[in-house]
Scaffold this motif. Structure first.
Motif, short mmCIF file in Angstrom:
data_model
loop_
_atom_site.label_atom_id
_atom_site.label_comp_id
_atom_site.label_asym_id
_atom_site.label_seq_id
_atom_site.Cartn_x
_atom_site.Cartn_y
_atom_site.Cartn_z
N ALA A 34 0.82 -1.22 0.00
CA ALA A 34 0.00 0.00 0.00
C ALA A 34 0.85 1.27 0.00
N GLU A 35 2.11 1.16 0.40
CA GLU A 35 2.99 2.33 0.43
C GLU A 35 3.46 2.74 -0.97
N ALA A 36 3.26 1.87 -1.97
CA ALA A 36 3.71 2.19 -3.34
C ALA A 36 2.54 2.75 -4.13
N ALA A 37 2.64 4.03 -4.47
CA ALA A 37 1.53 4.65 -5.21
C ALA A 37 1.64 4.35 -6.71
N GLU A 38 2.86 4.14 -7.19
CA GLU A 38 3.08 3.90 -8.62
C GLU A 38 4.45 3.25 -8.79
N GLY A 39 4.75 2.87 -10.04
CA GLY A 39 6.09 2.36 -10.34
C GLY A 39 6.21 0.85 -10.19
N VAL A 40 7.40 0.45 -9.78
CA VAL A 40 7.78 -0.96 -9.81
C VAL A 40 7.95 -1.49 -8.39
N VAL A 41 7.49 -2.72 -8.16
CA VAL A 41 7.77 -3.39 -6.89
C VAL A 41 8.66 -4.60 -7.19
N VAL A 42 9.82 -4.66 -6.55
CA VAL A 42 10.70 -5.81 -6.73
C VAL A 42 10.50 -6.76 -5.54
N ILE A 43 10.14 -8.00 -5.86
CA ILE A 43 10.01 -9.02 -4.81
C ILE A 43 11.40 -9.56 -4.52
N ARG A 44 11.79 -9.56 -3.28
CA ARG A 44 13.16 -9.95 -2.93
C ARG A 44 13.35 -11.47 -2.96
N ALA A 45 14.60 -11.89 -2.76
CA ALA A 45 14.97 -13.30 -2.88
C ALA A 45 14.17 -14.20 -1.94
N HIS A 46 13.72 -13.66 -0.80
CA HIS A 46 12.98 -14.47 0.18
C HIS A 46 11.58 -14.86 -0.28
N GLY A 47 11.04 -14.14 -1.30
CA GLY A 47 9.69 -14.44 -1.76
C GLY A 47 8.62 -13.81 -0.89
N ILE A 48 7.36 -13.94 -1.35
CA ILE A 48 6.21 -13.36 -0.63
C ILE A 48 5.05 -14.35 -0.66
N PRO A 49 4.04 -14.16 0.21
CA PRO A 49 2.84 -15.02 0.14
C PRO A 49 2.02 -14.67 -1.10
N LYS A 59 4.37 -19.70 4.58
CA LYS A 59 3.11 -19.85 5.32
C LYS A 59 1.90 -19.63 4.41
N GLY A 60 2.07 -18.71 3.47
CA GLY A 60 0.97 -18.39 2.56
C GLY A 60 0.59 -19.56 1.66
N TYR A 61 1.44 -20.56 1.57
CA TYR A 61 1.17 -21.73 0.72
C TYR A 61 0.83 -22.98 1.54
N ALA A 62 0.89 -22.84 2.88
CA ALA A 62 0.95 -24.03 3.73
C ALA A 62 -0.40 -24.50 4.28
N GLY A 63 -1.49 -23.81 3.91
CA GLY A 63 -2.81 -24.22 4.43
C GLY A 63 -3.03 -23.71 5.85
N ASP A 64 -4.31 -23.81 6.29
CA ASP A 64 -4.68 -23.18 7.56
C ASP A 64 -4.09 -23.86 8.79
N ASP A 65 -3.88 -25.18 8.73
CA ASP A 65 -3.45 -25.86 9.97
C ASP A 65 -1.93 -26.14 9.99
N HIS A 66 -1.18 -25.34 9.25
CA HIS A 66 0.29 -25.52 9.26
C HIS A 66 0.85 -25.17 10.64
N VAL A 67 2.07 -25.61 10.87
CA VAL A 67 2.73 -25.27 12.13
C VAL A 67 4.20 -24.95 11.83
N GLN A 126 8.28 -23.09 -2.10
CA GLN A 126 6.87 -22.66 -2.09
C GLN A 126 6.00 -23.67 -2.85
N ARG A 127 6.52 -24.16 -3.98
CA ARG A 127 5.76 -25.16 -4.77
C ARG A 127 5.53 -26.42 -3.96
N PHE A 128 6.57 -26.91 -3.30
CA PHE A 128 6.45 -28.14 -2.50
C PHE A 128 5.51 -27.95 -1.32
N THR A 129 5.57 -26.76 -0.71
CA THR A 129 4.69 -26.47 0.44
C THR A 129 3.23 -26.52 0.00
N LYS A 130 2.95 -25.90 -1.14
CA LYS A 130 1.58 -25.91 -1.67
C LYS A 130 1.14 -27.33 -2.00
#
Ligand code: SF4
Length: 281
Positions: free
Chosen positions: A60-75, A129-137, A101-105
């Motif tokens: 939400a802090e980016a009003a315009e332009g480019v967002v680079v996703i870093r090496a750690h990845g995102i949900p 976590k974003g790929y791991a389903g609701d009951d992940h731990v 992330q693929r294997f987690t999903k």
């Protein structure tokens, strides 16, 4: 005094790609945002800031332009938000993190309760976590995984920078509490090689300077490894932190950097240590 560099040093390929993609984006003249520090390294962060790259914590802090996703990845939800806001997205997620992330999903889709070995608030784990389903731990320590309840189907993955011995110990434990167990070894082989190099270095010296961001998981693991072998290890981020009393009476010290520490920073540390020890050329 000699400063012995570890066999493995400098950027890993994932960090190199993330930094290069961010620098290339900055060259275009567009407003470039890194969603979180592109890598956990203060020198690189400063260099990118000088080129106009802004670090944001929320899309939400980016009003315009480019967002680079870093090496750690995102949900996936954050990725969707970037698209919804009409921002240009450059994905610098490391290929090994994308694989995790693929294997987690896959585990979640197949009905396994996903167990992630990692630090809960580390950005890579937040992404997984974003790929791991609701009951992940998420578990990080032996104490934590020994409290896991019995389960029918357990699936195990790891944050890339966790030590291999911890992953092996977790899997061995889960095998005793789960009726069915599926494992994807997502520990990064590059960090394992770096850890082997740290162990090798610890066999040659009594004191090791470990260089990298204080919030860099793989750098902190190198410090742990050196200390577990009874060595004195100093975790520093920059050459200016080296202190002469650390070097007093030493004939040789070791030097190693995390996967997000540029070679130039390591060479600066080497030069300063040599100068402080009075052996600079
Ligand atoms: S440490 Fe491994 S997983 Fe992380 S960015 Fe580097 S190569 Fe990729």
């Amino acid at each position: 005094m000699e400063v012995l560099l570890a066999r493995e040093n400098g950027f890993c390929f994932g960090v190199k790609k993330a930094v290069e993609l961010t620098e290339a984006a900055a060259e275009t003249g567009k407003t470039v945002h890194n969603l979180g520090q592109v890598v956990h390294n203060p020198v690189i962060s400063r260099r990118l800031a000088e080129r106009g790259v802004k670090v944001i914590r929320d899309v939400a802090e980016a009003a315009e332009g480019v967002v680079v996703i870093r090496a750690h990845g995102i949900p996936p939800a954050v990725r969707a938000e970037i698209e919804e806001r009409g921002l240009e997205c450059i994905d610098a997620t490391c290929s090994l993190v994308l694989r995790a992330q693929r294997f987690t999903k896959q585990l979640a889709d197949e009905g396994y309760r996903v167990i992630i070995l990692g630090t809960p608030d580390h950005p890579e784990v937040v992404g997984l976590k974003g790929y791991a389903g609701d009951d992940h731990v998420i578990v990080e320590t032996k104490d934590e995984w020994e409290k896991l309840p019995r389960m029918k189907k357990a699936g195990v993955v790891s944050q890339s920078t966790q030590p291999p011995w911890a992953f092996t110990a977790l899997v061995a434990h889960v095998a005793t509490i789960a009726q069915e167990l599926k494992v994807f070894n997502t520990v990064c082989p590059v960090t394992v090689k770096r850890q082997h190099a740290a162990t090798e270095l610890a066999g040659q010296v009594g004191t090791i300077l470990v260089v990298g961001g204080k919030n860099s998981a793989n750098t902190r693991e190198l410090v742990n490894l050196a200390r577990m072998q009874g060595r004195t290890a100093y975790h520093i981020e920059a050459a200016s932190e080296v202190r002469s009393e650390w070097l007093a009476g030493q004939n040789v010290i070791g030097l190693i950097g995390g996967c997000s520490t540029p070679m130039e920073t390591l060479l600066e540390v080497k030069q300063r240590a040599e100068a402080l020890a009075g052996t600079a050329a």
